[in-house]
Design an enzyme around this catalytic site. Structure first.
Site, mmCIF file in Angstrom:
data_model
loop_
_atom_site.group_PDB
_atom_site.id
_atom_site.type_symbol
_atom_site.label_atom_id
_atom_site.label_comp_id
_atom_site.label_asym_id
_atom_site.label_seq_id
_atom_site.Cartn_x
_atom_site.Cartn_y
_atom_site.Cartn_z
ATOM 1 N N LYS A 14 0.846 -1.194 0.000
ATOM 2 C CA LYS A 14 0.000 0.000 0.000
ATOM 3 C C LYS A 14 0.879 1.241 0.000
ATOM 4 O O LYS A 14 1.876 1.316 0.729
ATOM 5 C CB LYS A 14 -0.902 -0.014 1.241
ATOM 6 C CG LYS A 14 -1.923 1.120 1.292
ATOM 7 C CD LYS A 14 -2.819 0.945 2.508
ATOM 8 C CE LYS A 14 -3.936 1.983 2.580
ATOM 9 N NZ LYS A 14 -4.843 1.735 3.724
ATOM 10 N N SER A 30 -9.490 1.822 2.781
ATOM 11 C CA SER A 30 -8.601 2.546 1.895
ATOM 12 C C SER A 30 -7.549 1.676 1.211
ATOM 13 O O SER A 30 -6.839 2.161 0.337
ATOM 14 C CB SER A 30 -7.907 3.667 2.677
ATOM 15 O OG SER A 30 -7.088 3.118 3.712
ATOM 16 N N SER A 77 -10.007 -0.356 6.725
ATOM 17 C CA SER A 77 -9.286 -0.169 5.467
ATOM 18 C C SER A 77 -8.640 -1.388 4.844
ATOM 19 O O SER A 77 -8.284 -1.364 3.670
ATOM 20 C CB SER A 77 -8.228 0.920 5.630
ATOM 21 O OG SER A 77 -8.831 2.185 5.743
#
Length: 383
Positions: A45, A120, A144
């Site tokens: 990420k 996210s 997330s």
């Protein structure tokens, strides 16, 4: 999908029709020659630092930011032999429940075209679902890792708070922030977790456990009625066949609204660039940070006290089961501020109470520790 090679490089970038990556590496970063993750591909990420590789945090402010060292979780994965192929797309600074990013584009859902990937850790879940990579390292402050995993039909672990190292991860709310593994299967996630946690993965186990069925997300003390769902009913018979005892259950309400603490810590996390560079933030996050500048200290203190009290709660069951989300999956261009609370209510409480949550698609196992949810997930997967 055909025509791509899951070893990174230009072919993977060209195959990324889902906009899952912000940066794909022309030359993948090879880890140790041998190890438990040798030959496996990883998307990190883009909230997590990678030495010598652009790390934007999903923001315009950090477009050209190149960290000087790897986050500990990245280094551990490399030492275990993984190959890093790129950096996953995410909402700006990971503060959003959808896969939309105004600077790097929206992540598209391979499983449900036109619907959101969730956020996210959107790029990680989409890339795993599309077969572009095998593994991901994401973060989870309110939903997330688990929401994108649920929306894209993959697997993701929100680790118990404080277990996995967070150095080199851009903070949002340190009292809630966690980092964790993502993959196609529980087995993959457990393997990556064992590397990140530097311990052996648990053995599969559901037999003999008491599982609490949650029909309503716990009251977060903010005056808002949380969502309810009977989705978990569909899993009861199989859980019982695997030896678990399933009982109706509920989590007691938080003693006060914990949101002021979230806002207070977010304002602190962004103090170097907000409000001084507020015009460089997108419309989804700017109003949140503006509100965060004016949180009464008394409300922050009450929230901190309520959080500490909730984290002393000892559950009456070994494990909980509930859905990850209980409303229809929104469109990928939905208004984030409108859907964020209803979409994440079965997920956010797990961060507040500090426990572990494992998403297997839209099924969520929750317990105070990682080993319990991973053991349950492995038993469920191997049935």
């Amino acid at each position: 999908m055909s025509g791509h090679h899951p070893d990174g490089g230009p072919d993977t970038a060209a195959a990324d029709i889902y906009n899952a990556g912000i940066t794909w590496l022309a030359e993948p970063l090879q880890g140790a020659a041998a190890g438990p993750l040798a030959g496996r591909t990883l998307l990190v990420k883009d909230l997590i630092d990678t030495e010598g590789i652009r790390t934007t945090y999903g923001s315009r402010i950090y477009t050209d930011h190149i960290p000087a060292r790897h986050a500990t979780v990245v280094q551990r994965a490399l030492d275990a032999g993984v190959t890093i192929v790129g950096k996953g797309n995410l909402p700006e600074f990971a503060w959003g429940v959808l896969g939309a990013n105004p600077w790097y584009g929206t992540v598209h859902n391979p499983l449900h075209p036109g619907k959101t990937t969730g956020g996210s850790s959107a790029g990680n879940a989409a890339a795993i679902a599309a077969g572009l990579v095998e593994l991901g390292i994401g973060t989870d402050t309110g939903c997330s890792i688990r929401l994108p995993s649920a929306a894209c039909g993959t697997v993701g672990l929100k680790s118990q708070w404080g277990l996995l190292p967070l150095d080199g991860v851009f903070p949002l709310c340190p009292s809630l922030d966690t980092v964790g593994p993502m993959g196609r299967t529980v087995e993959d996630v457990a393997l990556l977790w064992s590397v990140l946690a530097a311990t052996a993965a648990p053995e599969p186990r559901l037999d003999g456990l008491t599982v609490g069925l949650l029909r309503r997300a716990p009251d977060l003390g903010d005056g808002r009625e949380t969502e309810s769902s009977d989705a978990a009913d569909a899993w009861v018979a199989e859980l019982e066949r695997l030896g678990a005892r399933v009982v109706e259950s509920a989590i007691p309400a938080a003693q006060a609204d914990i949101w002021p603490l979230f806002l207070h810590e977010a304002a602190w996390s962004h103090r170097e660039t907000f409000p001084s560079r507020a015009d460089e933030y997108a419309d989804t996050i700017r109003p949140k940070l503006e509100a965060a500048q004016f949180v009464p200290p008394r409300a922050v203190a009450a929230a901190r006290e309520a959080l500490a009290a909730w984290r002393t709660y000892v559950p009456e069951v070994d494990l909980y089961v509930c859905p990850c989300y209980a409303i229809d999956l929104p469109l990928e261009d939905a208004d984030e501020l409108e859907v964020r609370l209803p979409l994440s209510s079965f997920l956010r409480w797990v961060n507040l109470i500090g426990w572990a949550g494992l998403a297997l698609g839209n099924m969520q196992f929750v317990a105070p520790d990682d080993r319990t949810v991973l053991a349950a997930g492995l038993a469920w997967e191997r049935r």
